[in-house]
Design an enzyme around this catalytic site. Structure first.
Site, PDB file in Angstrom:
ATOM      1  N   LEU A 215       0.860  -1.191   0.000  1.00  0.00           N
ATOM      2  CA  LEU A 215       0.000   0.000   0.000  1.00  0.00           C
ATOM      3  C   LEU A 215       0.891   1.235   0.000  1.00  0.00           C
ATOM      4  CD1 LEU A 215      -2.664  -0.902   2.746  1.00  0.00           C
ATOM      5  CD2 LEU A 215      -2.994  -0.948   0.274  1.00  0.00           C
ATOM      6  N   HIS A 216       0.618   2.167  -0.903  1.00  0.00           N
ATOM      7  CA  HIS A 216       1.421   3.384  -0.897  1.00  0.00           C
ATOM      8  C   HIS A 216       0.663   4.625  -1.359  1.00  0.00           C
ATOM      9  CE1 HIS A 216       1.627   2.456  -5.197  1.00  0.00           C
ATOM     10  NE2 HIS A 216       2.016   3.703  -5.399  1.00  0.00           N
ATOM     11  N   ARG A 217      -0.481   4.451  -1.991  1.00  0.00           N
ATOM     12  CA  ARG A 217      -1.178   5.623  -2.535  1.00  0.00           C
ATOM     13  C   ARG A 217      -1.758   6.479  -1.408  1.00  0.00           C
ATOM     14  NH1 ARG A 217      -1.219   5.611  -7.864  1.00  0.00           N
ATOM     15  NH2 ARG A 217      -0.813   3.620  -8.893  1.00  0.00           N
TER      16      ARG A 217
END
Length: 387
Positions: A215-217
């Site tokens: 997860l990075h957004r």
């Protein structure tokens, strides 16, 4: 013919590695000497957009990419600050010696910044992975793609969907070259070199018995309540299976602050390419908000649940193993129940995702040189011979 190859962030490195190898192979096979009319000289430029070891240096080592000819060391900052530094420093490079072609890949800030700079300096632009679209203007990547493609001369595309997007935007067929996916070139070229990460033995993981999550957004990780709900729903939906989460330090700090912990949720530091792909290859499924990972899971036949409302890679859904789950935490459990029941779809590999995209790119560049569409700005001069 001098080609600038631009790399600024982790996904770029996976895309340029096979191109560099294909250029070196073409030069060797042609027998042309450096400075001759048909020799392809390249200048690898690292913009420094991502600058920690796991995001750049280790990738060059693992993928056999030579040391960059120069590093612009743009560093961190706001997008405007970073864009400005990249443009200013790349302009200095071109003023010192102008290249004949600026090759950019993907959709990061470096892609857009170097394209604009090159165009203003009269250098032609080739965009590897041109034409992909999400239609989501909240994504900085979409702005980078559209801005870059608006001034690109030659498009090397990954799919017929991308070709159609470009034609609809007025690009001529003579500019579009459907070559495949260089990221898949890298994947297929390294499957025999994968390295088992330490977390596998530490957690006693067996093949097909665990999930991989990334997860990075900002839409997922910056809203604390939403991030907490997402992770809790994922943990519950995975039942008793472990979830391996290579997590960026920034995201981990947020998670720690929210008190999110579970025996089956295993945090690791960001992994190198060979270790991460090993983890994905032997997983039960991947849960992600990344675009590139959906391409890799499609080729490896691994189920992929994408926590986004749109994608610029629709072929991973229409043909591959990917499904858009959305960003609503309540949508996670039903999707995982479908997976756990054995009802997930099987996929196929998109056309030309066969490990030969880089060879096709170099072949097209050679053809463009032969037909006069690409011409050197000036004859090559070996400075050592002039001394």
């Amino acid at each position: 013919m001098l080609i600038d190859i631009i790399a600024g962030a982790r996904p770029n490195f996976m895309k340029i590695a096979p191109i560099i190898k294909a250029i070196e192979k073409a030069n060797k096979e042609s027998g042309e000497a450096k400075g001759s009319e048909h020799f392809l000289e390249y200048r690898l430029i690292h913009t420094g957009q991502h600058y920690d070891r796991n995001m750049s240096g280790a990738f060059f080592e693992q993928l056999g990419i030579p040391e960059p000819h120069m590093n612009l060391e743009s560093g961190s900052g706001t997008q405007a600050e970073q864009t400005g530094r990249i443009m200013t420093r790349y302009e200095e490079v071109l003023m010192d010696r102008k290249s004949d072609l600026c090759m950019v890949v993907g959709d990061v800030t470096s892609t857009m910044a170097c394209s604009i700079t090159a165009k203003k300096m009269g250098v032609k632009i080739a965009h590897v992975e041109g034409g992909i679209r999400s239609r989501d203007w909240t994504m900085p990547e979409e702005i980078n793609r559209v801005a870059t493609d608006s001034i690109t001369d030659f498009f090397f595309t990954t799919s017929e969907v991308a070709n159609k997007n470009l034609r609809n935007e007025g690009v001529s067929d003579e500019q579009i070259f459907f070559v495949g996916n260089t990221m898949i070139d890298t994947l297929l070229g390294n499957l025999e070199r994968l390295e088992k990460p330490g977390v596998v033995d530490e957690q006693n993981l067996s093949e097909g018995s665990y999930f991989v999550m990334t997860l990075h957004r900002p839409a997922n990780v910056d809203e604390e309540r939403k991030l907490k709900d997402l992770v809790e729903n994922i943990v519950e939906g995975a039942e008793d299976e472990k979830i391996i989460f290579p997590v960026h330090p920034r995201t981990r700090k947020i998670l720690d602050g929210l008190g999110i912990s579970h025996p089956n949720l295993i945090y690791t530091d960001p992994l190198g390419y060979l270790q991460f792909i090993w983890l994905v290859k032997y997983s039960r499924a991947v849960i992600t908000d990344s675009g590139g990972i959906t391409e890799e899971t499609t080729v490896m036949g691994i189920p992929c649940l994408t926590l986004r409302d749109n994608t610029e890679r629709p072929e991973t859904i229409t043909q591959g193993t990917n499904e858009l789950i959305g960003t609503n935490p309540d949508s996670v459990k039903p999707a995982l129940q479908k997976l756990m029941s054995g009802s997930w779809k099987s996929g196929s590999i998109p056309e030309k995702w066969d490990g030969k995209a880089a060879e096709r790119i170099v072949g097209h560049i050679q053809a463009l040189m032969q037909n006069g569409s690409l011409k050197p700005h000036q004859p090559f001069v070996d400075e050592e011979l002039m001394m």
